[in-house]
Design a protein around this motif. Structure first.
Motif, mmCIF file in Angstrom:
data_model
loop_
_atom_site.group_PDB
_atom_site.id
_atom_site.type_symbol
_atom_site.label_atom_id
_atom_site.label_comp_id
_atom_site.label_asym_id
_atom_site.label_seq_id
_atom_site.Cartn_x
_atom_site.Cartn_y
_atom_site.Cartn_z
ATOM 1 N N THR A 210 1.001 -1.251 0.057
ATOM 2 C CA THR A 210 -0.092 0.010 0.026
ATOM 3 C C THR A 210 0.788 1.283 -0.027
ATOM 4 O OG1 THR A 210 -0.189 -0.002 2.445
ATOM 5 C CG2 THR A 210 -1.964 -1.102 1.331
ATOM 6 N N ALA A 211 1.906 1.149 0.588
ATOM 7 C CA ALA A 211 3.060 2.443 0.336
ATOM 8 C C ALA A 211 4.006 2.181 -0.659
ATOM 9 C CB ALA A 211 3.611 2.546 1.698
ATOM 10 N N PRO A 216 2.782 3.019 -7.659
ATOM 11 C CA PRO A 216 1.683 3.335 -6.543
ATOM 12 C C PRO A 216 0.698 2.253 -6.606
ATOM 13 C CG PRO A 216 2.282 5.212 -7.568
ATOM 14 C CD PRO A 216 2.912 4.220 -8.624
ATOM 15 N N MET A 217 0.054 1.892 -5.631
ATOM 16 C CA MET A 217 -0.764 0.891 -5.546
ATOM 17 C C MET A 217 -2.031 1.162 -6.337
ATOM 18 S SD MET A 217 -2.692 -1.147 -2.330
ATOM 19 C CE MET A 217 -4.091 -0.155 -2.082
ATOM 20 N N ALA A 218 -2.394 2.290 -6.653
ATOM 21 C CA ALA A 218 -3.361 2.756 -7.574
ATOM 22 C C ALA A 218 -3.432 2.400 -9.093
ATOM 23 C CB ALA A 218 -3.647 4.316 -7.697
ATOM 24 N N VAL A 219 -1.964 2.109 -9.383
ATOM 25 C CA VAL A 219 -1.575 1.498 -10.657
ATOM 26 C C VAL A 219 -2.218 0.160 -10.713
ATOM 27 C CG1 VAL A 219 0.059 0.935 -12.355
ATOM 28 C CG2 VAL A 219 0.153 3.049 -11.175
ATOM 29 N N GLY A 220 -1.825 -0.855 -9.714
ATOM 30 C CA GLY A 220 -2.402 -2.189 -9.621
ATOM 31 C C GLY A 220 -3.830 -2.241 -9.570
ATOM 32 N N ARG A 221 -4.376 -1.521 -8.594
ATOM 33 C CA ARG A 221 -5.892 -1.509 -8.462
ATOM 34 C C ARG A 221 -6.467 -1.207 -9.942
ATOM 35 N NH1 ARG A 221 -8.166 -4.159 -4.279
ATOM 36 N NH2 ARG A 221 -10.003 -3.130 -4.772
ATOM 37 N N ALA A 222 -5.965 -0.212 -10.628
ATOM 38 C CA ALA A 222 -6.418 0.085 -12.012
ATOM 39 C C ALA A 222 -6.481 -1.224 -12.921
ATOM 40 C CB ALA A 222 -5.772 1.108 -12.692
ATOM 41 N N ALA A 223 -5.269 -1.693 -12.707
ATOM 42 C CA ALA A 223 -5.351 -3.018 -13.630
ATOM 43 C C ALA A 223 -6.184 -4.214 -13.120
ATOM 44 C CB ALA A 223 -3.900 -3.501 -13.504
ATOM 45 N N TYR A 224 -6.353 -4.301 -11.878
ATOM 46 C CA TYR A 224 -7.144 -5.386 -11.233
ATOM 47 C C TYR A 224 -8.657 -5.021 -11.913
ATOM 48 C CZ TYR A 224 -10.411 -7.275 -7.535
ATOM 49 O OH TYR A 224 -11.455 -7.947 -6.899
ATOM 50 N N ASP A 225 -8.710 -3.629 -11.714
ATOM 51 C CA ASP A 225 -10.421 -3.188 -12.200
ATOM 52 C C ASP A 225 -10.638 -3.624 -13.687
ATOM 53 O OD1 ASP A 225 -11.090 -2.391 -9.488
ATOM 54 O OD2 ASP A 225 -10.599 -0.527 -9.936
ATOM 55 N N ARG A 226 -9.549 -3.746 -14.657
ATOM 56 C CA ARG A 226 -9.833 -3.932 -15.955
ATOM 57 C C ARG A 226 -9.931 -5.279 -16.355
ATOM 58 N NH1 ARG A 226 -4.540 -1.653 -18.483
ATOM 59 N NH2 ARG A 226 -5.420 -3.021 -20.417
ATOM 60 N N GLN A 239 3.510 -1.397 3.429
ATOM 61 C CA GLN A 239 4.752 -2.010 2.716
ATOM 62 C C GLN A 239 5.260 -1.411 1.338
ATOM 63 O OE1 GLN A 239 6.450 -5.760 3.401
ATOM 64 N NE2 GLN A 239 4.716 -6.572 4.623
ATOM 65 N N GLY A 240 6.496 -1.411 0.928
ATOM 66 C CA GLY A 240 6.839 -0.827 -0.077
ATOM 67 C C GLY A 240 6.759 -1.696 -1.547
ATOM 68 N N HIS A 241 7.965 -1.567 -2.221
ATOM 69 C CA HIS A 241 7.938 -2.449 -3.552
ATOM 70 C C HIS A 241 8.206 -3.823 -3.541
ATOM 71 C CE1 HIS A 241 7.722 -1.970 -7.739
ATOM 72 N NE2 HIS A 241 8.879 -2.141 -7.937
ATOM 73 N N GLY A 242 8.526 -4.272 -2.370
ATOM 74 C CA GLY A 242 8.794 -5.824 -2.739
ATOM 75 C C GLY A 242 9.525 -6.499 -1.530
ATOM 76 N N GLU A 243 9.596 -5.674 -0.356
ATOM 77 C CA GLU A 243 10.316 -6.244 0.828
ATOM 78 C C GLU A 243 9.604 -7.607 1.297
ATOM 79 O OE1 GLU A 243 8.236 -2.544 2.294
ATOM 80 O OE2 GLU A 243 9.025 -3.172 0.581
ATOM 81 N N ARG A 249 10.611 -11.847 6.147
ATOM 82 C CA ARG A 249 10.020 -10.456 6.242
ATOM 83 C C ARG A 249 8.683 -10.409 6.464
ATOM 84 N NH1 ARG A 249 13.532 -6.632 4.196
ATOM 85 N NH2 ARG A 249 12.176 -5.042 5.269
ATOM 86 N N PRO A 250 8.200 -9.331 7.290
ATOM 87 C CA PRO A 250 6.607 -9.369 7.226
ATOM 88 C C PRO A 250 5.754 -9.601 6.168
ATOM 89 C CG PRO A 250 7.689 -7.655 8.442
ATOM 90 C CD PRO A 250 8.896 -8.205 7.836
ATOM 91 N N GLY A 251 4.908 -10.288 5.942
ATOM 92 C CA GLY A 251 4.099 -10.412 4.914
ATOM 93 C C GLY A 251 4.577 -11.623 3.884
ATOM 94 N N PHE A 252 5.831 -12.038 4.124
ATOM 95 C CA PHE A 252 6.066 -13.206 2.996
ATOM 96 C C PHE A 252 5.358 -14.518 3.289
ATOM 97 C CE2 PHE A 252 8.716 -16.807 2.026
ATOM 98 C CZ PHE A 252 9.146 -16.660 0.712
#
Length: 295
Positions: A210-211, A216-226, A239-243, A249-252
């Protein structure tokens, strides 16, 4: 709609409306049970079209036993790296998919990989075609009796997955006219390219921080909506771009469980794996998960 009911709807959508017919047989591949337990993992490398203008080194992780490819046929995941990266930098995830019963083939793209002689991010638009070159090569390789992987590749069941620029590459492989061998996609910290999400509908899983300061997550959400088929979105909170792709790591743990069961569901037609997805993704402080069936 409750999580269990929604998962059931998604399973029905996949098995009835989205399960592709194969070019080889003209029919729908029979359902197969996903492997239980884990395999040892073998690794091999080769270079596709070494004398061409776009030579493509490929790293392959595969289920192994006794120093050879494990018995059975395994679906294939084509994994695409991001800018200034390499396949081996994603082994924390790809090796675990192989251990779960998938062959994972990861190309090192000629102009976006780390160490490229002529690096350019604009080359991403050419990478979906490279991904399809890998698929066509593996289909041919499966027919070579002298190759160790011959007889072990289920070439009716491919998925595409990738991180960052590799996520955009993955989306671009789902363009109009794409082969129905490609049954599913996992877009991690990416979005859509021009012409993405056309042709035969296929289930898609999006994973995004989300961070994320890069995509930006909005780019991923726009793709999801398509997307037009069954789709799910796993958000990594704060979280950021891929940690979250790094073991430990948290989330893995949530990313690994969700992506693995998504692949079991879509490539093995395993309805139990689909039902596990909401629980796989759930962590009150780390994730949110949404999904929807075909409209």
């Amino acid at each position: 709609m409750g999580a269990r009911r929604l998962a059931a709807v998604l399973v029905t959508a996949l098995l009835t409306g989205c399960a592709p017919a194969t070019a080889a047989t003209g029919g729908t591949p029979p359902a197969r049970r996903a492997p239980e337990g884990t395999y040892a993992v073998g690794v091999r490398t080769f270079t596709l079209d070494p004398r061409s203008a776009r030579p493509l080194p490929v790293t392959v992780w595969y289920p192994a036993a006794g120093g050879a490819v494990a018995a059975g046929q395994f679906p294939v995941v084509v994994y695409s790296h991001g800018l200034d990266s390499l396949p081996e930098l994603h082994a924390g995830l790809t090796r675990r998919w192989a251990a779960a019963g998938f062959v994972v083939a990861a190309p090192a793209y000629p102009h976006t990989r780390r160490g490229a002689a002529h690096f350019t991010r604009a080359d991403v638009r050419h990478q979906p075609a490279d991904g399809w070159r890998v698929i066509r090569h593996l289909v041919r390789l499966a027919e070579r009796p002298d190759d160790p992987l011959a007889g072990h590749l289920d070439v009716t069941r491919f998925a595409a997955a990738g991180h960052s620029a590799g996520g955009f590459t993955t989306a671009g492989m789902f363009a109009a006219g794409h082969s129905t061998r490609l049954r599913a996609g996992v877009v991690i910290a990416g979005g859509g390219l021009a012409g993405s999400f056309a042709g035969p509908a296929a289930p898609l899983l999006f994973v995004h921080g989300t961070a994320d300061p890069v995509v930006p997550m909005a780019v991923g959400r726009a793709a999801y909506d398509r997307t037009s088929g069954p789709a799910a979105f796993l958000s990594l909170l704060g979280q950021g771009h891929g940690e979250y792709l790094t073991p430990g790591r948290p989330g893995f743990a949530q990313v690994l469980a969700t992506t693995t069961d998504f692949l079991r569901w879509t490539l093995y037609d395993d309805p139990a794996a689909a039902r596990r997805l909401p629980a796989d993704a759930h962590s009150p402080t780390l994730t949110t998960y949404t999904s929807r069936p075909t409209p």
